[in-house]
Each structure stands twice: as structure tokens, then as C-alpha cells.
Design a protein around this motif. Structure first.
Motif, PDB file in Angstrom:
ATOM      1  N   GLY A 198       0.637  -1.209   0.001  1.00 50.62           N
ATOM      2  CA  GLY A 198       0.001  -0.126   0.016  1.00 50.62           C
ATOM      3  C   GLY A 198       0.801   1.102  -0.036  1.00 50.62           C
ATOM      4  N   ALA A 199       2.088   1.264  -0.518  1.00 47.07           N
ATOM      5  CA  ALA A 199       2.900   2.233  -0.861  1.00 47.07           C
ATOM      6  C   ALA A 199       2.559   3.539  -1.367  1.00 47.07           C
ATOM      7  CB  ALA A 199       4.307   1.929  -1.051  1.00 47.07           C
ATOM      8  N   ARG A 200       2.377   4.646  -0.922  1.00 52.37           N
ATOM      9  CA  ARG A 200       2.079   5.984  -1.786  1.00 52.37           C
ATOM     10  C   ARG A 200       2.867   6.849  -1.451  1.00 52.37           C
ATOM     11  NH1 ARG A 200      -0.400   2.271  -3.347  1.00 52.37           N
ATOM     12  NH2 ARG A 200      -2.805   1.940  -3.657  1.00 52.37           N
ATOM     13  N   ASP A 201       3.755   6.817  -0.625  1.00 58.49           N
ATOM     14  CA  ASP A 201       4.490   8.094  -0.130  1.00 58.49           C
ATOM     15  C   ASP A 201       6.077   7.644  -0.406  1.00 58.49           C
ATOM     16  OD1 ASP A 201       5.279  10.468   0.886  1.00 58.49           O
ATOM     17  OD2 ASP A 201       5.219   9.850   2.897  1.00 58.49           O
ATOM     18  N   PHE A 202       6.715   8.656  -1.061  1.00 60.19           N
ATOM     19  CA  PHE A 202       8.264   8.424  -1.211  1.00 60.19           C
ATOM     20  C   PHE A 202       9.018   9.572  -1.262  1.00 60.19           C
ATOM     21  CE2 PHE A 202       5.430   5.599  -4.187  1.00 60.19           C
ATOM     22  CZ  PHE A 202       5.937   4.326  -3.673  1.00 60.19           C
ATOM     23  N   PRO A 203       9.135  10.246   0.160  1.00 61.63           N
ATOM     24  CA  PRO A 203       9.712  11.713   0.123  1.00 61.63           C
ATOM     25  C   PRO A 203      10.781  11.827  -0.250  1.00 61.63           C
ATOM     26  CG  PRO A 203       9.426  10.168   2.158  1.00 61.63           C
ATOM     27  CD  PRO A 203       8.678   9.392   1.139  1.00 61.63           C
ATOM     28  N   TRP A 204      11.552  10.758  -0.418  1.00 63.68           N
ATOM     29  CA  TRP A 204      13.066  11.005  -0.843  1.00 63.68           C
ATOM     30  C   TRP A 204      13.114  10.846  -2.362  1.00 63.68           C
ATOM     31  CZ3 TRP A 204      11.228   6.370   1.567  1.00 63.68           C
ATOM     32  CH2 TRP A 204      10.725   5.344   0.897  1.00 63.68           C
ATOM     33  N   ALA A 205      12.214  10.816  -3.090  1.00 66.00           N
ATOM     34  CA  ALA A 205      12.588  10.960  -4.704  1.00 66.00           C
ATOM     35  C   ALA A 205      11.964  12.293  -5.227  1.00 66.00           C
ATOM     36  CB  ALA A 205      11.387   9.734  -4.988  1.00 66.00           C
ATOM     37  N   GLU A 206      12.520  12.543  -5.990  1.00 67.07           N
ATOM     38  CA  GLU A 206      12.329  13.879  -6.843  1.00 67.07           C
ATOM     39  C   GLU A 206      12.600  13.566  -8.549  1.00 67.07           C
ATOM     40  OE1 GLU A 206      13.302  18.601  -7.232  1.00 67.07           O
ATOM     41  OE2 GLU A 206      13.931  17.380  -5.430  1.00 67.07           O
ATOM     42  N   PHE A 207      11.746  13.718  -9.160  1.00 69.35           N
ATOM     43  CA  PHE A 207      12.247  13.592 -10.603  1.00 69.35           C
ATOM     44  C   PHE A 207      11.543  14.542 -11.529  1.00 69.35           C
ATOM     45  CE2 PHE A 207      12.310  11.083 -14.692  1.00 69.35           C
ATOM     46  CZ  PHE A 207      13.403  10.409 -14.478  1.00 69.35           C
ATOM     47  N   PRO A 208      12.306  15.579 -11.779  1.00 68.60           N
ATOM     48  CA  PRO A 208      11.906  16.801 -12.434  1.00 68.60           C
ATOM     49  C   PRO A 208      11.952  16.752 -13.828  1.00 68.60           C
ATOM     50  CG  PRO A 208      14.102  17.166 -11.636  1.00 68.60           C
ATOM     51  CD  PRO A 208      13.694  15.920 -11.292  1.00 68.60           C
ATOM     52  N   TRP A 209      11.127  15.802 -14.613  1.00 72.06           N
ATOM     53  CA  TRP A 209      11.467  15.384 -15.907  1.00 72.06           C
ATOM     54  C   TRP A 209       9.978  15.195 -16.585  1.00 72.06           C
ATOM     55  CZ3 TRP A 209      15.928  16.166 -18.177  1.00 72.06           C
ATOM     56  CH2 TRP A 209      17.227  16.104 -17.285  1.00 72.06           C
ATOM     57  N   ARG A 210       9.577  15.391 -17.864  1.00 67.50           N
ATOM     58  CA  ARG A 210       8.367  14.848 -18.544  1.00 67.50           C
ATOM     59  C   ARG A 210       8.764  13.371 -18.754  1.00 67.50           C
ATOM     60  NH1 ARG A 210       9.731  19.636 -21.262  1.00 67.50           N
ATOM     61  NH2 ARG A 210      10.090  18.487 -23.035  1.00 67.50           N
ATOM     62  N   VAL A 211       7.632  12.759 -18.442  1.00 62.90           N
ATOM     63  CA  VAL A 211       7.476  11.166 -18.497  1.00 62.90           C
ATOM     64  C   VAL A 211       6.462  10.644 -19.313  1.00 62.90           C
ATOM     65  CG1 VAL A 211       7.357   9.096 -16.985  1.00 62.90           C
ATOM     66  CG2 VAL A 211       8.995  10.993 -16.341  1.00 62.90           C
ATOM     67  N   GLY A 212       6.918   9.804 -20.091  1.00 64.39           N
ATOM     68  CA  GLY A 212       5.901   9.017 -20.912  1.00 64.39           C
ATOM     69  C   GLY A 212       6.034   7.631 -20.378  1.00 64.39           C
ATOM     70  N   LEU A 213       4.788   6.872 -19.711  1.00 62.90           N
ATOM     71  CA  LEU A 213       4.740   5.660 -18.959  1.00 62.90           C
ATOM     72  C   LEU A 213       4.469   4.652 -19.947  1.00 62.90           C
ATOM     73  CD1 LEU A 213       4.787   4.124 -16.339  1.00 62.90           C
ATOM     74  CD2 LEU A 213       2.113   4.715 -16.096  1.00 62.90           C
ATOM     75  N   HIS A 214       5.576   3.479 -19.964  1.00 61.20           N
ATOM     76  CA  HIS A 214       5.148   2.458 -20.659  1.00 61.20           C
ATOM     77  C   HIS A 214       4.624   1.277 -19.867  1.00 61.20           C
ATOM     78  CE1 HIS A 214       5.516  -0.750 -23.884  1.00 61.20           C
ATOM     79  NE2 HIS A 214       6.317  -1.299 -23.038  1.00 61.20           N
ATOM     80  N   ASN A 215       3.581   0.708 -20.377  1.00 63.98           N
ATOM     81  CA  ASN A 215       3.309  -0.534 -19.609  1.00 63.98           C
ATOM     82  C   ASN A 215       3.302  -1.778 -20.615  1.00 63.98           C
ATOM     83  OD1 ASN A 215       1.981   0.427 -17.054  1.00 63.98           O
ATOM     84  ND2 ASN A 215       0.431   1.666 -18.514  1.00 63.98           N
ATOM     85  N   SER A 216       3.814  -2.698 -19.955  1.00 63.25           N
ATOM     86  CA  SER A 216       4.270  -3.775 -21.118  1.00 63.25           C
ATOM     87  C   SER A 216       2.969  -4.752 -21.166  1.00 63.25           C
ATOM     88  CB  SER A 216       5.403  -4.622 -20.449  1.00 63.25           C
ATOM     89  OG  SER A 216       4.816  -5.347 -19.210  1.00 63.25           O
ATOM     90  N   CYS A 217       3.041  -5.336 -22.091  1.00 67.25           N
ATOM     91  CA  CYS A 217       1.935  -6.308 -22.410  1.00 67.25           C
ATOM     92  C   CYS A 217       1.629  -7.361 -21.292  1.00 67.25           C
ATOM     93  CB  CYS A 217       2.266  -7.076 -23.746  1.00 67.25           C
ATOM     94  SG  CYS A 217       2.226  -6.032 -25.059  1.00 67.25           S
ATOM     95  N   SER A 218       2.904  -7.712 -20.774  1.00 65.69           N
ATOM     96  CA  SER A 218       2.504  -8.632 -19.498  1.00 65.69           C
ATOM     97  C   SER A 218       2.016  -7.976 -18.228  1.00 65.69           C
ATOM     98  CB  SER A 218       3.864  -9.193 -19.093  1.00 65.69           C
ATOM     99  OG  SER A 218       4.377 -10.056 -20.197  1.00 65.69           O
ATOM    100  N   ALA A 219       2.309  -6.909 -18.184  1.00 68.07           N
ATOM    101  CA  ALA A 219       1.845  -5.995 -16.979  1.00 68.07           C
ATOM    102  C   ALA A 219       0.626  -5.809 -17.409  1.00 68.07           C
ATOM    103  CB  ALA A 219       2.682  -4.834 -16.885  1.00 68.07           C
ATOM    104  N   LEU A 220       0.010  -5.410 -18.472  1.00 71.24           N
ATOM    105  CA  LEU A 220      -1.165  -4.826 -18.698  1.00 71.24           C
ATOM    106  C   LEU A 220      -2.305  -5.952 -18.756  1.00 71.24           C
ATOM    107  CD1 LEU A 220      -1.028  -2.299 -21.573  1.00 71.24           C
ATOM    108  CD2 LEU A 220      -1.951  -1.998 -19.274  1.00 71.24           C
ATOM    109  N   ARG A 221      -1.990  -7.144 -19.740  1.00 67.08           N
ATOM    110  CA  ARG A 221      -2.970  -8.314 -20.095  1.00 67.08           C
ATOM    111  C   ARG A 221      -2.884  -9.581 -19.188  1.00 67.08           C
ATOM    112  NH1 ARG A 221      -1.720  -4.915 -24.214  1.00 67.08           N
ATOM    113  NH2 ARG A 221      -3.661  -3.951 -25.107  1.00 67.08           N
TER     114      ARG A 221
END
Length: 247
Positions: free
Chosen positions: A115-138
Motif C-alpha cells: 500500500g505504498a503511496r509516499d516516497f519523500p526521498w524521491a524527486e524526478f523533474p522530467w516529462r515522463v511517458g509511462l510504458h506498460n508492458s503487455c505482460s503488465a497490462l494483459r
């Protein structure tokens, strides 16, 4: 919570930083992580090529390595899908059934189990395209699919949207295969390359500076296509982003 870390072959050989990020991330989130040293391939390459019987030896070693754990976590949807749904070249003992039922892909483990939703140590100041693999999706159903009616959802997005500075861009065909497909990329090279090129163009046209995915195999294929196209886009595994990588 005690967790056994499963590091797929290609990550171990080509992208060990992804395995390290997965380990560090799980420990940041309070897991006690063990890495069974006797683990080898899960058997997916053989089964994926139609040589199911030849996967038996690898499957037996995999079960022997992980049978003593309640949670087995790996940063690859395709490998996890093989273990969960296709580990059938060997007799289905109680140990085999236990391993199959308790193997998780990293994103679903973080989202569904921890149930992780909080990652206070992380920062990623970029424009991101998310790729979901076929295995992850289907197979693992980590995000909604355009061909199925229903409310949209995305477990990777639910995790990443809490990262400071991140901006998401949406390709026109977000759940289309990138063309890797394991051995498909070898047996149907020309088709695979064209699909990878189309995926890169779709993301770059949307404004992506980085393509993020939970499957390093897909990113490996896309990175190769992008380099040959001289496309201005970079690639990173979701474990690295969630663990605090900046670039």
C-alpha cells in the motif's frame, strides 16, 4: 515483512542497477530482503520459444530457491507472469503452488501488498511517458486496457504521481506493444523494430523526455531503436525513479 528478491537474468547481466534500486526501495519501505544466491533463470525464454519441457530444470531450481518465502518480488512483469501462470513444466507440488501463488511484480507488490503511496526521498523533474508492458497490462492487470470498457486505472501511475517534480505526458496509443515480445524480437526482427520505432515516435511527439516502465526488457528494445533513430529521449526503470534517481 520478509521478502525474497528475484532478479531476472537480463537485469542481472545488463542492468544490475535496477536490481540494486529494487533492493534499496524495498528496504526503504521497511521490508527485510533476502537474495537467494542459488536462483537462476525462471525458465521463461524456453517456454516462450515453445520448448516448454526444456524449462523444467530451471523451474525446479527456481522453486527450490524460493519455496521458503511468503513473498517473492521481482522487477519484471513478464518473468513474474511466467512463474505465476506458466510454471507448468514440472509436477505441481505444494511447494510449486506456493511459489506460483506468492510471486509478485514490484509495482503490484508496492501498490497492492504494501500500500505504498509516499516516497519523500524521491524527486524526478522530467516529462515522463509511462510504458506498460503487455505482460503488465494483459496478464497482471496493472492498468486498464483500451480494448476493455471500464473505469481507467493505473497502478504505476498511482505510485509515480507522488514523486516530486514529475510531469506526465500521454502518447496517443499508450497500451500498444513496443515490439519486443521476447523471442519475437529475434524471429520477427523487422516487425519488432518498426513497432519499437512507432512507440518512440508516439512518446517523443507527446513531449516525453524519459520513458519509464516496470519492464526493463521493453526499455532495452526501445532504447536500441531510439539510439539508431537518434531520438532525444532517455529510459529508466520505475524502481530507480521511486528509489530517488534524478536522471
Amino acid at each position: 515483512m520478509k521478502v525474497a528478491l528475484f532478479v531476472p537474468c537480463f537485469i542481472d547481466a545488463f542492468y544490475p542497477e535496477v536490481g540494486i534500486a529494487t533492493l534499496e526501495l524495498l528496504e526503504r519501505l521497511g521490508c527485510e530482503v533476502e537474495y537467494p544466491l542459488e536462483q537462476t533463470c525462471c525458465g521463461q525464454p524456453m517456454a516462450n520459444s515453445g520448448a516448454q519441457a526444456d524449462a523444467a530444470g530451471a523451474e525446479r531450481v527456481f522453486v527450490r530457491a524460493f519455496a521458503g518465502y511468503d513473498h517473492i518480488v521481482g522487477p519484471s512483469a513478464s518473468c513474474v507472469n511466467h512463474v505465476r501462470d506458466h510454471l507448468t513444466a514440472i509436477e505441481q507440488t505444494d511447494e510449486v503452488r506456493h511459489v506460483r501463488a506468492n510471486t509478485y511484480e514490484l509495482v503490484e507488490f508496492l501498490h497492492d501488498v504494501l500500500g505504498a503511496r509516499d516516497f519523500p526521498w524521491a524527486e524526478f523533474p522530467w516529462r515522463v511517458g509511462l510504458h506498460n508492458s503487455c505482460s503488465a497490462l494483459r496478464h497482471l492487470h496493472e492498468a486498464s486496457m483500451s480494448e476493455i470498457a471500464g473505469a481507467p486505472f493505473s497502478k504505476p501511475l498511482a505510485l509515480l504521481q507522488h514523486i516530486k517534480g514529475i510531469e506526465f505526458v500521454q502518447p496517443k496509443r499508450p497500451d500498444e506493444c513496443c515490439g519486443f515480445g521476447g523471442t519475437f524480437a529475434v524471429t520477427e526482427e523487422a516487425v519488432s523494430v518498426r513497432m519499437g520505432q512507432d512507440k518512440i515516435v508516439d512518446h517523443v511527439s507527446a513531449g516525453a523526455q524519459y520513458i519509464v516502465s516496470g519492464d526493463m526488457s521493453c526499455l532495452m528494445h526501445q532504447q536500441g531503436c531510439a539510439e539508431r533513430m537518434k531520438a532525444d529521449v532517455r529510459f529508466i526503470h520505475i524502481a530507480q525513479v521511486l528509489n530517488g534517481a534524478r536522471a
